[in-house]
Every structure is written in structure tokens, then in C-alpha cells.
Design an enzyme around this catalytic site. Structure first.
Site, short mmCIF file in Angstrom:
data_model
loop_
_atom_site.label_atom_id
_atom_site.label_comp_id
_atom_site.label_asym_id
_atom_site.label_seq_id
_atom_site.Cartn_x
_atom_site.Cartn_y
_atom_site.Cartn_z
N ASP A 115 41.36 35.35 45.09
CA ASP A 115 41.88 34.38 44.13
C ASP A 115 41.23 32.99 44.21
O ASP A 115 41.78 32.02 43.70
CB ASP A 115 43.40 34.24 44.32
CG ASP A 115 44.15 35.43 43.73
OD1 ASP A 115 43.75 35.89 42.65
OD2 ASP A 115 45.12 35.88 44.35
N ASP A 172 43.49 40.97 37.27
CA ASP A 172 43.55 39.52 37.46
C ASP A 172 42.22 38.95 37.96
O ASP A 172 41.86 37.80 37.72
CB ASP A 172 44.63 39.13 38.48
CG ASP A 172 45.88 39.97 38.42
OD1 ASP A 172 45.80 41.14 38.02
OD2 ASP A 172 46.94 39.47 38.81
N1 GLY Z 1 47.62 37.21 40.05
C1 GLY Z 1 48.98 37.52 40.13
C2 GLY Z 1 49.74 37.40 38.86
O1 GLY Z 1 49.22 37.26 37.80
O2 GLY Z 1 50.93 37.47 38.96
#
Ligand code: GLY
Length: 401
Positions: A115, A172
Site C-alpha cells: 500500500d 486495490d
Molecule cells: N485497500 C483496502 C480497502 O479498499 O478497503
């Protein structure tokens, strides 16, 4: 009517239409400015309610919740402060953002998460863009991109998401590619861009179904690159279309087209948009349910009581992507994307989604969903909903002004 009267009538009519369109645009710019001005006031409420050494995450039952810098959402608050500084020129917002960047800096060395784009690009990337001070931010950004690149495998041709399962890749992760693309622009090193393009192509091939909805998770065998399982983590069931995942994918491929100019990404984004916007379960106000399949859940399903919960974060991410997409296509389709984004923004900017000034713990939007299967952050404000909402307002304002 003779010919000259007809021409005169047509001219008067066209002038009236033009004046009406201009007045409408002026109204829209005024409305967006008003919403952004309110956001400046509201984020100051949030600043007062959150810990100096942590980052705002959400608010529930009268209490604000902050996160450590290592949590995936840590970059959104400084990013929102920076966007609102860009709008207002309010130096207090920039100073606050810089304090938060100081805390976040250490995440450049974090190799345990995929992330880093959310954490470092939404924060340091915006700081560099808005202040123009490349020297101040370049090193953190490049070290962070190096850390993210350690999670890439040439066997799976993807960046690993979580450190459990076999080699899970979540949709994501498309959102972290912008960070890698920018690292190549900053350093001249193609490695980051090549990883980004390969990851985007692998995701296109393996995450998407025939109808252009996507799985949340594809788990690979790290030794062979074979797919072990396609499933969900935050959606209603493995074959469902978790709403925010669809939005991450849309935004990701729009961004990949912007950064590569490869038309296949734009054509893919159009198909994803069609799936999302034409979905029979898309509500009239265009604020999606937390999962496109949620409204069809049978009464005995474990998530049935949540079947009509909305996710404002999905609408904010989608609106931002659609505004950018409207600049990439022409004519009717461009107007359709922009109008759709306008409706989303208009509805997000009104009750029940926009909070009254001073309420909602200082967050802008209400009614987002973190993860229903984990019973976490259900029907609450979320820092990333606010970030993409403000981004979308700014993109809209810059487009129509
Ligand atoms: N990346 C985690 C979410 O979108 O909840």
C-alpha cells in the site's frame, strides 16, 4: 416566417442557450468552491480531534479513531490537507500536512505492505506536485518505490499484496502503480514502470470476469505463477462484485492510460465503467451499494441485514476517475462520464452524505463501508472517502472553470 426572421430567431435561441449554459457552469463552479471552502473548515475540526502523533482514520459513536503510520490509510489525511491547501492557499493546512509527512517518512523503508502508493504517493507525491519542491520529497518517494518493488515477482508477474496466503494479489493494488510510474519519471529508471505495466497486464488477464467485473483477490502459486484461487476478502461472496474493488480497478486503468498512453487501458476502463454504471443494482443517486450483488442477497444470508448499505468511498473514487476519463474521450461519451460524475458529486455533497459543519468528528462524508465481512468500519466516515471526494471536486473545478 421568412428566412431572415428564422436566422434571427435561431441566433437569439443559441445566445439564450449559451447564456444558460454559462450561468449553469458558474453555478457549478460556485457550488464546488463552496463545498471546498466548507471542507477547509471541517478538516480543521478533524485536526483538533485527532492525535498529533497519529493519522485520522474514521469516526464512530462519538469517537475519532486514528492510525499509526504503517496502516494503509495513513497518507490520505496529509493528502487531503494538501489538496485543500491547493484550493485555499491556507498556509496552516500546509504546515499541518508537513508535520504529518515527518511522521510518515519512515514508511519509505517498509517492505511489508503493497500500500505504499496510498501511503506515500497521496501524501509526498501531492506535496511535491503542489509545492514544486522536488528536492525535498524525491528521496523519500524513490526509496518508497524501491521498497514497493521488492514485492514484485517475475514468476507471478505481479506485486504481492498481503504476507499471508500463498501470493495474494488484490485489485486495490492497481492504485499503487501510479507511484511506480512517477518513480520512473523522477529517476529515469525504467524498472518501476516495467513492473507497473506488467502488474496491470497480469491483473487485466486474471482478475476480470467476462462481464468486466473483478474478483477482489487472486491467490497465485509463488513457485509457478499458477492461480490457486480467485476469491473475495471484503465482498459479499467470492463471485460477487465488491464495489470499492470495481472503483479501484476503474481508477487504476484510467491512470494507466494517462501514464502510458496505451489505448488498451482506456478501452478496458470503458468496459469497467459500463459494468458499474449500467448495473441493475446501481441506485438512482449513483452512490453504490457496498457490493453490487448485495441487494440480491437472500434473507438468510449472513450479510442480509447490510444488503442496502451504501459506500460513499466507492462513489468518490468513481467520480474522480470518471472526471478524468471524460477528458480522454470525445463527444457524447465524454459528456456522459462528466454528467455521471456530476450526479455523484452533487449527491455526495448533500444530505445524507455530507456532514454538517462541526459534526461527524470533522470528516466530510458519512456512510462509507470499510469491510462488512470483518465487521469493521461499517457505515462510517473514512479518510479515503474524503480524500477522493476532495480530489474529485478539484478535478471537476479545474475542468469547468
Ligand atoms: N485497500 C483496502 C480497502 O479498499 O478497503
Amino acid at each position: 416566417m421568412n428566412q431572415s426572421i428564422r436566422v434571427f430567431a435561431l441566433l437569439v435561441f443559441s445566445a439564450a442557450c449559451l447564456a444558460a449554459a454559462q450561468a449553469q457552469e458558474k453555478l457549478a463552479v460556485n457550488m464546488v468552491n463552496e463545498k471546498l471552502d466548507n471542507a477547509v473548515q471541517q478538516i480543521k475540526v478533524l485536526a483538533k480531534r485527532s492525535s498529533e502523533t497519529m493519522l485520522p482514520k474514521t469516526y464512530d459513536n462519538g469517537k475519532n479513531f486514528d492510525s499509526e503510520t504503517g496502516w494503509w490509510t495513513s497518507g490520505f489525511y496529509p493528502g487531503t490537507l494538501l489538496y485543500l491547501y491547493e484550493h485555499s492557499g491556507d498556509e496552516a493546512l500546509l504546515a499541518l500536512a508537513k508535520q504529518k509527512l515527518k511522521l510518515l517518512e519512515k514508511e519509505q523503508f517498509n517492505t511489508t505492505t503493497h500500500d505504499l502508493g496510498f501511503m506515500l504517493y497521496c501524501s509526498f507525491g501531492n506535496a511535491m506536485r503542489i509545492t514544486g519542491d522536488t528536492a525535498a520529497y524525491k528521496e523519500v518517494l524513490l526509496k518508497g518505490a524501491e521498497s514497493l518493488a521488492t514485492r514484485y515477482s517475475p514468476v507471478t508477474k505481479a506485486i504481492r499484496s498481503w504476507d499471508f496466503d500463498n501470493f495474494p494479489v488484490i485489485i486495490d493494488n492497481m492504485m499503487n502503480l501510479e507511484f511506480l510510474n512517477s518513480a520512473t519519471r523522477l529517476s529515469g529508471d525504467r524498472k518501476f514502470y516495467d513492473i507497473s505495466v506488467t502488474h496491470a497486464n497480469t491483473t487485466m488477464k486474471n482478475h476480470y470476469r467476462k462481464d468486466y467485473s473483478c474478483y477482489h483477490v487472486v491467490d497465485y502459486n509463488p513457485e509457478t505463477g499458477d492461480i490457486i484461487k480467485k476469491k473475495t476478502n471484503q465482498g459479499a461472496f467470492d463471485e460477487s462484485a465488491w464495489a470499492r474493488g470495481q472503483a479501484w480497478g476503474l481508477y487504476g486503468y484510467v491512470m494507466m492510460y494517462r501514464d502510458t498512453k496505451d489505448k488498451k487501458y482506456l478501452s478496458f476502463a470503458k468496459k469497467i465503467a459500463k459494468y458499474m454504471l449500467a448495473h441493475p443494482n446501481m441506485p438512482d443517486d449513483l452512490i453504490a451499494y457496498w457490493d453490487y450483488d448485495a441487494p440480491d442477497l437472500p434473507a438468510d444470508n449472513k450479510y442480509a441485514k447490510y444488503k442496502h448499505y451504501r459506500d460513499a468511498s466507492t462513489a468518490a473514487i468513481t467520480a474522480s476517475a470518471l472526471i478524468e476519463m471524460s477528458t480522454m474521450v470525445k463527444g457524447k461519451l465524454s459528456r456522459y462520464y462528466l454528467k455521471t460524475a456530476e450526479t455523484m458529486l452533487y449527491n455526495l455533497s448533500s444530505a445524507p452524505y455530507t456532514a454538517e459543519l462541526g459534526s461527524n468528528g470533522g470528516f466530510l462524508l458519512k456512510h462509507s463501508v470499510g469491510s462488512i465481512p470483518h465487521n469493521s468500519e461499517v457505515d462510517v466516515p473514512l479518510t479515503y472517502a474524503d480524500y477522493y471526494y476532495v480530489e474529485a471536486l478539484l478535478r471537476y473545478k479545474n475542468l469547468i472553470k
